[in-house]
Design an enzyme around this catalytic site. Structure first.
Site, PDB file in Angstrom:
ATOM      1  N   HIS A 133     -16.453 -15.678  34.882  1.00 16.55           N
ATOM      2  CA  HIS A 133     -17.111 -16.615  33.978  1.00 16.55           C
ATOM      3  C   HIS A 133     -17.718 -15.824  32.820  1.00 16.55           C
ATOM      4  O   HIS A 133     -18.102 -14.654  32.985  1.00 16.55           O
ATOM      5  CB  HIS A 133     -18.225 -17.369  34.700  1.00 16.55           C
ATOM      6  CG  HIS A 133     -17.742 -18.355  35.714  1.00 16.55           C
ATOM      7  ND1 HIS A 133     -18.528 -19.399  36.144  1.00 16.55           N
ATOM      8  CD2 HIS A 133     -16.568 -18.469  36.374  1.00 16.55           C
ATOM      9  CE1 HIS A 133     -17.861 -20.117  37.025  1.00 16.55           C
ATOM     10  NE2 HIS A 133     -16.668 -19.562  37.188  1.00 16.55           N
ATOM     11  N   GLU A 142     -20.617 -15.852  31.522  1.00 16.32           N
ATOM     12  CA  GLU A 142     -21.954 -15.325  31.782  1.00 16.32           C
ATOM     13  C   GLU A 142     -21.919 -14.051  32.625  1.00 16.32           C
ATOM     14  O   GLU A 142     -22.640 -13.090  32.329  1.00 16.32           O
ATOM     15  CB  GLU A 142     -22.817 -16.366  32.503  1.00 16.32           C
ATOM     16  CG  GLU A 142     -22.982 -17.668  31.750  1.00 16.32           C
ATOM     17  CD  GLU A 142     -22.015 -18.758  32.178  1.00 16.32           C
ATOM     18  OE1 GLU A 142     -22.440 -19.925  32.262  1.00 16.32           O
ATOM     19  OE2 GLU A 142     -20.830 -18.455  32.435  1.00 16.32           O
ATOM     20  N   CYS A 151     -23.285 -22.553  36.069  1.00 15.57           N
ATOM     21  CA  CYS A 151     -23.034 -22.962  37.447  1.00 15.57           C
ATOM     22  C   CYS A 151     -24.008 -22.201  38.368  1.00 15.57           C
ATOM     23  O   CYS A 151     -24.704 -21.281  37.935  1.00 15.57           O
ATOM     24  CB  CYS A 151     -21.587 -22.655  37.817  1.00 15.57           C
ATOM     25  SG  CYS A 151     -21.250 -20.890  38.018  1.00 15.57           S
ATOM     26  N   CYS A 156     -23.547 -18.286  38.264  1.00 17.67           N
ATOM     27  CA  CYS A 156     -24.031 -17.654  37.040  1.00 17.67           C
ATOM     28  C   CYS A 156     -25.550 -17.742  36.923  1.00 17.67           C
ATOM     29  O   CYS A 156     -26.205 -16.787  36.505  1.00 17.67           O
ATOM     30  CB  CYS A 156     -23.356 -18.273  35.822  1.00 17.67           C
ATOM     31  SG  CYS A 156     -21.587 -17.930  35.773  1.00 17.67           S
TER      32      CYS A 156
END
Length: 150
Positions: A53, A55, A83, A86
């Site tokens: 991801h 992040e 999410c 993260c």
């Protein structure tokens, strides 16, 4: 005074780059001392990695740049609410501030579905600002998924 819209615009550029690469369009920017320290975009498909991801890639890059995992004094800008994975990583990295664009009622962990980044039971909490350029961020995601559904 941080330029939230300017930094979010940079995160949107990263998200647009992700979309062009066939990735879910999420982009992130890490800021320290009111200057961009690192940028990242989703790369799950490219790296065949469920954890790639924007992040998490950003936190890894910033740790390398700063020479440590503690990101105190940093603000993280991301185009969609993080999410749980993260959000948890941001808490562990000691990020001071989270600024996100669009809320994510299906998986958001900064106030929508969960509130990991502000959970009083954890040893660190982030200051959170949501809704910065929310419509621009949400529109990019909608366009991306509309093209995939046809």
């Amino acid at each position: 005074m941080p330029d939230d819209r300017g930094f979010m615009a940079e995160a949107l550029k990263q998200a647009e780059e992700a979309a062009r690469a066939g990735e879910v369009p999420v982009g992130a920017v890490l800021v320290k001392d009111n200057a961009v320290l690192a940028v990242a975009r989703n790369r799950r498909e490219e790296l065949n990695d469920a954890t790639a991801h924007a992040e998490l890639l950003l936190l890894r890059r910033a740790g390398s740049i700063l020479g440590g995992w503690r990101l105190s004094g940093c603000a993280l800008y991301v185009t969609i609410e993080p999410c749980p994975m993260c959000a948890g990583a941001m808490v562990l990295a000691r990020v001071d501030r989270l600024i996100f664009g669009a809320a994510d009622p299906k998986a958001g962990a900064a106030g929508s579905l969960y509130d990991i980044v502000c959970d009083q039971r954890l040893n660190h909490r982030l200051e959170v600002t949501g809704g910065i350029m929310a419509e621009d961020c949400a529109a990019l995601l909608r366009r991306f998924f509309q093209l995939r559904r046809f």
